[in-house]
Design a protein around this motif. Structure first.
Motif, PDB file in Angstrom:
ATOM      1  N   GLN A   1       1.002  -1.278  -0.114  1.00 37.55           N
ATOM      2  CA  GLN A   1       0.025   0.042  -0.115  1.00 37.55           C
ATOM      3  C   GLN A   1       0.915   1.073  -0.015  1.00 37.55           C
ATOM      4  N   ALA A   2       2.042   1.309   0.744  1.00 36.26           N
ATOM      5  CA  ALA A   2       2.851   2.348   0.736  1.00 36.26           C
ATOM      6  C   ALA A   2       3.457   2.659  -0.680  1.00 36.26           C
ATOM      7  N   GLN A   3       3.999   1.389  -1.329  1.00 36.04           N
ATOM      8  CA  GLN A   3       4.320   1.723  -2.422  1.00 36.04           C
ATOM      9  C   GLN A   3       3.555   2.121  -3.522  1.00 36.04           C
ATOM     10  N   VAL A   4       2.265   1.801  -3.502  1.00 37.50           N
ATOM     11  CA  VAL A   4       1.281   2.285  -4.529  1.00 37.50           C
ATOM     12  C   VAL A   4       1.041   3.683  -4.166  1.00 37.50           C
ATOM     13  N   ARG A   5       0.775   4.257  -2.873  1.00 40.25           N
ATOM     14  CA  ARG A   5       0.625   5.474  -2.484  1.00 40.25           C
ATOM     15  C   ARG A   5       1.923   6.524  -3.124  1.00 40.25           C
ATOM     16  N   ALA A   6       3.403   5.771  -2.857  1.00 35.79           N
ATOM     17  CA  ALA A   6       4.351   6.564  -3.383  1.00 35.79           C
ATOM     18  C   ALA A   6       4.431   6.610  -4.966  1.00 35.79           C
ATOM     19  N   MET A   7       4.099   5.510  -5.470  1.00 34.38           N
ATOM     20  CA  MET A   7       3.904   5.501  -7.031  1.00 34.38           C
ATOM     21  C   MET A   7       3.338   6.857  -7.405  1.00 34.38           C
ATOM     22  N   PHE A   8       1.919   6.913  -6.608  1.00 41.25           N
ATOM     23  CA  PHE A   8       0.870   7.956  -7.325  1.00 41.25           C
ATOM     24  C   PHE A   8       1.629   9.339  -6.821  1.00 41.25           C
ATOM     25  N   LEU A   9       2.222   9.473  -5.670  1.00 45.14           N
ATOM     26  CA  LEU A   9       3.051  10.746  -5.200  1.00 45.14           C
ATOM     27  C   LEU A   9       4.034  11.401  -6.233  1.00 45.14           C
ATOM     28  N   LEU A  10       4.838  10.215  -6.758  1.00 52.94           N
ATOM     29  CA  LEU A  10       5.671  10.359  -7.560  1.00 52.94           C
ATOM     30  C   LEU A  10       4.990  11.044  -8.924  1.00 52.94           C
ATOM     31  N   ASP A  11       4.102  10.582  -9.276  1.00 49.58           N
ATOM     32  CA  ASP A  11       3.374  10.913 -10.471  1.00 49.58           C
ATOM     33  C   ASP A  11       2.486  12.354 -10.083  1.00 49.58           C
ATOM     34  N   GLY A  12       2.702  12.913  -8.921  1.00 46.22           N
ATOM     35  CA  GLY A  12       2.085  14.217  -8.733  1.00 46.22           C
ATOM     36  C   GLY A  12       0.552  13.963  -8.336  1.00 46.22           C
ATOM     37  N   ILE A  13       0.219  12.823  -7.769  1.00 48.43           N
ATOM     38  CA  ILE A  13      -1.329  12.570  -7.522  1.00 48.43           C
ATOM     39  C   ILE A  13      -1.203  12.335  -6.060  1.00 48.43           C
ATOM     40  N   ALA A  14      -1.933  13.513  -5.344  1.00 51.05           N
ATOM     41  CA  ALA A  14      -1.670  13.219  -3.692  1.00 51.05           C
ATOM     42  C   ALA A  14      -3.169  12.363  -3.249  1.00 51.05           C
ATOM     43  N   ASP A  15      -4.121  12.489  -3.894  1.00 51.92           N
ATOM     44  CA  ASP A  15      -5.387  11.673  -3.670  1.00 51.92           C
ATOM     45  C   ASP A  15      -5.870  11.104  -4.810  1.00 51.92           C
ATOM     46  N   PRO A  16      -5.578   9.816  -5.130  1.00 51.36           N
ATOM     47  CA  PRO A  16      -5.994   9.049  -6.325  1.00 51.36           C
ATOM     48  C   PRO A  16      -7.331   8.893  -6.341  1.00 51.36           C
ATOM     49  N   THR A  17      -7.937   9.096  -7.485  1.00 52.62           N
ATOM     50  CA  THR A  17      -9.262   8.861  -7.733  1.00 52.62           C
ATOM     51  C   THR A  17      -9.508   7.321  -8.112  1.00 52.62           C
ATOM     52  N   PRO A  18     -10.649   6.817  -8.237  1.00 51.61           N
ATOM     53  CA  PRO A  18     -10.839   5.375  -8.862  1.00 51.61           C
ATOM     54  C   PRO A  18     -10.265   5.381 -10.152  1.00 51.61           C
ATOM     55  N   GLY A  19     -10.554   6.228 -10.768  1.00 45.75           N
ATOM     56  CA  GLY A  19     -10.083   6.304 -12.226  1.00 45.75           C
ATOM     57  C   GLY A  19      -8.613   6.009 -12.392  1.00 45.75           C
ATOM     58  N   ASP A  20      -7.792   6.758 -11.454  1.00 46.59           N
ATOM     59  CA  ASP A  20      -6.316   7.005 -11.456  1.00 46.59           C
ATOM     60  C   ASP A  20      -5.989   5.551 -11.102  1.00 46.59           C
TER      61      ASP A  20
END
Length: 84
Positions: A47-66
């Motif tokens: 879960q932390a890895q997924v969260r970090a992946m999104f943060l690296l892409d500039g997505i702080a709060d991923p939507t279901p579409g993301d």
């Protein structure tokens, strides 16, 4: 009319199969589960890895579409998408 009933039955079956497999219809849960199983990491680390992946892409709060897009990438590329 028969085709409509058939399509609705298939959609219902797909929804039930998804809930049985993942326990949710949320693509973020699918992504967490599949990342953990693809990389043999504990669930919290995945879960932390997924969260970090999104943060690296500039997505702080991923939507279901993301999450759905990332889940499709994980399925298309295997475990390498989770490690990027």
């Amino acid at each position: 009319m028969k085709i409509l009933v058939l399509v609705l039955a298939l959609l219902g079956a797909a929804g039930i199969a998804t809930v049985v497999r993942y326990g949710s219809l949320d693509p973020c849960v699918w992504l967490d589960n599949d990342t953990a199983s693809a990389s043999d990491l504990p669930r919290l680390v995945a879960q932390a890895q997924v969260r970090a992946m999104f943060l690296l892409d500039g997505i702080a709060d991923p939507t279901p579409g993301d999450c759905l897009t990332a889940w499709w990438d994980l399925k298309a590329n295997g475990a390498t998408a989770a490690k990027e």
